[in-house]
Design a protein around this motif. Sequence first.
Motif, PDB file in Angstrom:
ATOM      1  N   PHE A 232       8.044   5.209  -6.717  1.00  0.00           N
ATOM      2  CA  PHE A 232       7.025   6.030  -7.648  1.00  0.00           C
ATOM      3  C   PHE A 232       6.514   4.610  -8.477  1.00  0.00           C
ATOM      4  O   PHE A 232       5.047   4.226  -8.405  1.00  0.00           O
ATOM      5  CB  PHE A 232       7.106   7.544  -8.169  1.00  0.00           C
ATOM      6  N   ALA A 233       7.227   4.073  -8.701  1.00  0.00           N
ATOM      7  CA  ALA A 233       6.869   2.398  -9.984  1.00  0.00           C
ATOM      8  C   ALA A 233       6.193   1.739  -9.009  1.00  0.00           C
ATOM      9  O   ALA A 233       5.491   0.876  -9.574  1.00  0.00           O
ATOM     10  CB  ALA A 233       8.235   2.514 -10.907  1.00  0.00           C
ATOM     11  N   ALA A 234       6.575   1.240  -7.839  1.00  0.00           N
ATOM     12  CA  ALA A 234       6.941   0.420  -7.084  1.00  0.00           C
ATOM     13  C   ALA A 234       5.193   0.409  -6.639  1.00  0.00           C
ATOM     14  O   ALA A 234       4.639  -0.371  -6.750  1.00  0.00           O
ATOM     15  CB  ALA A 234       7.748   0.795  -6.433  1.00  0.00           C
ATOM     16  N   ALA A 235       4.963   1.831  -5.832  1.00  0.00           N
ATOM     17  CA  ALA A 235       3.854   1.986  -5.121  1.00  0.00           C
ATOM     18  C   ALA A 235       2.363   2.516  -6.864  1.00  0.00           C
ATOM     19  O   ALA A 235       1.525   1.576  -5.884  1.00  0.00           O
ATOM     20  CB  ALA A 235       3.888   3.749  -4.876  1.00  0.00           C
ATOM     21  N   LEU A 236       2.744   2.540  -7.732  1.00  0.00           N
ATOM     22  CA  LEU A 236       1.401   2.706  -8.495  1.00  0.00           C
ATOM     23  C   LEU A 236       1.618   0.886  -8.960  1.00  0.00           C
ATOM     24  O   LEU A 236       0.449   0.278  -9.487  1.00  0.00           O
ATOM     25  CB  LEU A 236       2.526   3.484 -10.207  1.00  0.00           C
ATOM     26  N   PHE A 237       2.204   0.221  -8.970  1.00  0.00           N
ATOM     27  CA  PHE A 237       2.029  -1.164  -9.380  1.00  0.00           C
ATOM     28  C   PHE A 237       1.431  -1.664  -7.997  1.00  0.00           C
ATOM     29  O   PHE A 237       0.009  -2.852  -8.315  1.00  0.00           O
ATOM     30  CB  PHE A 237       3.408  -1.694  -9.065  1.00  0.00           C
ATOM     31  N   PHE A 238       1.509  -1.169  -6.716  1.00  0.00           N
ATOM     32  CA  PHE A 238       0.466  -2.165  -5.453  1.00  0.00           C
ATOM     33  C   PHE A 238      -0.536  -1.324  -6.139  1.00  0.00           C
ATOM     34  O   PHE A 238      -1.374  -2.523  -5.098  1.00  0.00           O
ATOM     35  CB  PHE A 238       1.674  -1.819  -3.960  1.00  0.00           C
ATOM     36  N   TYR A 239      -1.052  -0.300  -5.901  1.00  0.00           N
ATOM     37  CA  TYR A 239      -1.886   0.147  -6.032  1.00  0.00           C
ATOM     38  C   TYR A 239      -2.937  -0.975  -7.036  1.00  0.00           C
ATOM     39  O   TYR A 239      -3.932  -0.773  -6.718  1.00  0.00           O
ATOM     40  CB  TYR A 239      -1.757   1.735  -6.233  1.00  0.00           C
ATOM     41  N   THR A 240      -2.267  -0.651  -8.110  1.00  0.00           N
ATOM     42  CA  THR A 240      -3.059  -1.516  -8.855  1.00  0.00           C
ATOM     43  C   THR A 240      -3.450  -3.161  -8.366  1.00  0.00           C
ATOM     44  O   THR A 240      -4.291  -3.608  -9.178  1.00  0.00           O
ATOM     45  CB  THR A 240      -1.804  -1.968 -10.498  1.00  0.00           C
ATOM     46  N   TRP A 241      -2.626  -3.343  -8.136  1.00  0.00           N
ATOM     47  CA  TRP A 241      -2.265  -5.066  -7.837  1.00  0.00           C
ATOM     48  C   TRP A 241      -3.305  -5.042  -6.612  1.00  0.00           C
ATOM     49  O   TRP A 241      -4.549  -6.502  -6.600  1.00  0.00           O
ATOM     50  CB  TRP A 241      -1.548  -5.489  -7.108  1.00  0.00           C
ATOM     51  N   THR A 242      -3.466  -3.864  -5.272  1.00  0.00           N
ATOM     52  CA  THR A 242      -4.283  -4.256  -4.476  1.00  0.00           C
ATOM     53  C   THR A 242      -5.907  -3.608  -4.895  1.00  0.00           C
ATOM     54  O   THR A 242      -6.692  -4.691  -4.585  1.00  0.00           O
ATOM     55  CB  THR A 242      -4.184  -2.845  -3.290  1.00  0.00           C
ATOM     56  N   MET A 243      -5.664  -2.853  -5.853  1.00  0.00           N
ATOM     57  CA  MET A 243      -7.687  -3.277  -6.409  1.00  0.00           C
ATOM     58  C   MET A 243      -7.621  -3.707  -6.784  1.00  0.00           C
ATOM     59  O   MET A 243      -8.552  -4.222  -6.570  1.00  0.00           O
ATOM     60  CB  MET A 243      -6.842  -1.312  -7.188  1.00  0.00           C
ATOM     61  N   THR A 244      -6.930  -4.548  -7.868  1.00  0.00           N
ATOM     62  CA  THR A 244      -6.862  -5.564  -8.541  1.00  0.00           C
ATOM     63  C   THR A 244      -7.320  -6.725  -8.084  1.00  0.00           C
ATOM     64  O   THR A 244      -8.906  -7.982  -8.038  1.00  0.00           O
ATOM     65  CB  THR A 244      -6.085  -6.483  -9.490  1.00  0.00           C
ATOM     66  N   GLU A 245      -7.022  -6.968  -6.734  1.00  0.00           N
ATOM     67  CA  GLU A 245      -7.122  -8.398  -5.746  1.00  0.00           C
ATOM     68  C   GLU A 245      -8.227  -8.130  -5.170  1.00  0.00           C
ATOM     69  O   GLU A 245      -8.778  -9.365  -4.969  1.00  0.00           O
ATOM     70  CB  GLU A 245      -5.367  -8.832  -5.487  1.00  0.00           C
ATOM     71  N   TYR A 246      -7.956  -7.308  -4.240  1.00  0.00           N
ATOM     72  CA  TYR A 246      -9.271  -6.193  -3.524  1.00  0.00           C
ATOM     73  C   TYR A 246     -10.266  -5.969  -3.274  1.00  0.00           C
ATOM     74  O   TYR A 246     -11.712  -5.677  -2.807  1.00  0.00           O
ATOM     75  CB  TYR A 246      -8.332  -6.155  -1.952  1.00  0.00           C
ATOM     76  N   ALA A 247     -10.423  -4.677  -4.065  1.00  0.00           N
ATOM     77  CA  ALA A 247     -10.952  -3.493  -4.390  1.00  0.00           C
ATOM     78  C   ALA A 247     -11.961  -3.868  -5.247  1.00  0.00           C
ATOM     79  O   ALA A 247     -13.383  -2.915  -5.538  1.00  0.00           O
ATOM     80  CB  ALA A 247     -10.540  -2.569  -4.702  1.00  0.00           C
TER      81      ALA A 247
END
Length: 578
Positions: A232-247
């Motif tokens: 879950f910690a990994a998923a939360l980071f990638f969610y933060t990262w994808t939103m920052t980089e792409y969204a």
Amino acid sequence: MVTDMEKGTQTKKQIELPSRWQLIVLLPFAALYMFFIILGNLEKAEELGAARNIGRILLWLFISYAVLLLLCFLISNRKAFTVCLPEKFRLPEQRKRQGKWYVFVLFFLCNLLCYLPFYLMYYPTWFSNDAIWQTQQILGMVPRSNHHPYFHTMIMQFFFGIGHRISGTVTGGLAFYTFWQMTIMALVFAFILYQLYKRGTRLLWLFIALLFYAALPFNAVLTICMGKDEFFAAALFFYTWTMTEYALFERENSGKRNYLRYAAYFVSALLVCLLRSNGIFIFLGTTVILLISDCWKRRRKYSAGGTVHRAFLAKKYICAALALFCYLIWQGPALGALHVQPPDIIEGLTMPVQHLTCAYLKGGELTEEEKEMIEQVVPTDRLAEVYNPYLFDPVKALIREEGNQAVIEEHKWEYLKLWFRVGLRSPLQYVVAEVRQTMGYWAYRVRDELFVYGEYFMVDNPFGVTTERKLFSYNDSLAMGEYLMGFQNFFNRVWSLGLNTWLMLFGLVYAVYRKRNPMPYVPSLMLLATLLLATPVYNEFRYVYGMFITLPFLFSYSFGVGESGATCGKEASDEKVV
């Protein structure tokens, strides 16, 4: 004539004074820190009179505001303050780097090699009670349950099944799963470090970040602990990262046929929903705030005569809608077809039950009818015996074993009104219950130290699995145990979960101060909000582990190179320059 180099030097020497907007925007954050300090020492507030408490509130508000203003001013002018230093002492220019595959591999190997001794020391795994129940489900010993997200149980089943078939033993299955969990987390941490490297993070801070992920013992022990928290910690980071980089950056993403970016955003959002019970609330809260932010930006752009890339917005929210749709399909038809039992209703009612219990036991105003409603759910003659204001599990266990939670299920609306009515008459008891149940996550110092390792060792289990050391002798293992506990004691002297929150919020403060888009912080804020609404334990490290591992990335976003697409508006034009 003044050369370009001299102009650059003059620019660096300029000191920017805070604008009027920057002075105002720090006030709510200062008030928030003030509340953390005052409520975190609630016992002292209870001893003082109203006048002295008001004085403390005003004093801490002033101190918090002054500290925030000073730190933001110094950080935003750090280049100007160092320009007079000799060249070797100045801050080097921070420029984005070209990604190199071998840099990523190097980060991965550093992480993995630091974790391997712990894996071999505690082979096959650190077996917790949660993982035992999930393993029993995998082996068909108990019915399937979504108490711990069944999606994670299926991930465990995949790796455990391969290891079990290869070795023919439960120990082999557990070891195989743990090895791949450790490897995946090493890859995740390497990815974070690689992103920091590409963003131009200075080598000193990059080295500190490497130590943060590779050398901190609890990163190692959590990677070998069977549980849902790591993925879950990994998923939360990638969610933060994808939103920052792409969204967020429509200029970089609009008009491009790079659907992998949107697929990554969709997958990370879905995994956040599936890997923890509070993940859906993190996703929904973040999406709503993102929608509000986009509407506000569209209005500003239209009023300024700009354009909005509607295709970019459409793709972003289509991804979010698909994630929600897949989650609903999983929670409904999919789990039903798999005959997975839902968690009981009392599991998600931590705060209402703690509020009512505190009001019932600590002098709240309840009518006889309201007391009878509580009596129908839990034996009130034993309530005072088991009530713990910092831990919900004793009351929860009493309701499960001797109470009747089905009454709440059958009369949800009546019990919701009961909670609301009692709260109106007994607000102080509700505040006290809320503070004591959650203070570990936002108060810098709490009544008990953070216990990181104790519950993750090998526990008694029905499979007969025991620790089989592959690296050290038994005596060496005792030394390793002493090292872990010694590090935990040191960690408790300098750190706390509340400090995690304070640092995360300061990164947010500085991002807002510099008019950068604060959206990368929203998933962590939503994680914290879900804990304030429903945490069963007031000071549990693994519950905020996702926020903890994201801190270096968030700090890089706030304090690093300013992204043109990351601003939520033009820089303040009324900043005073000395």
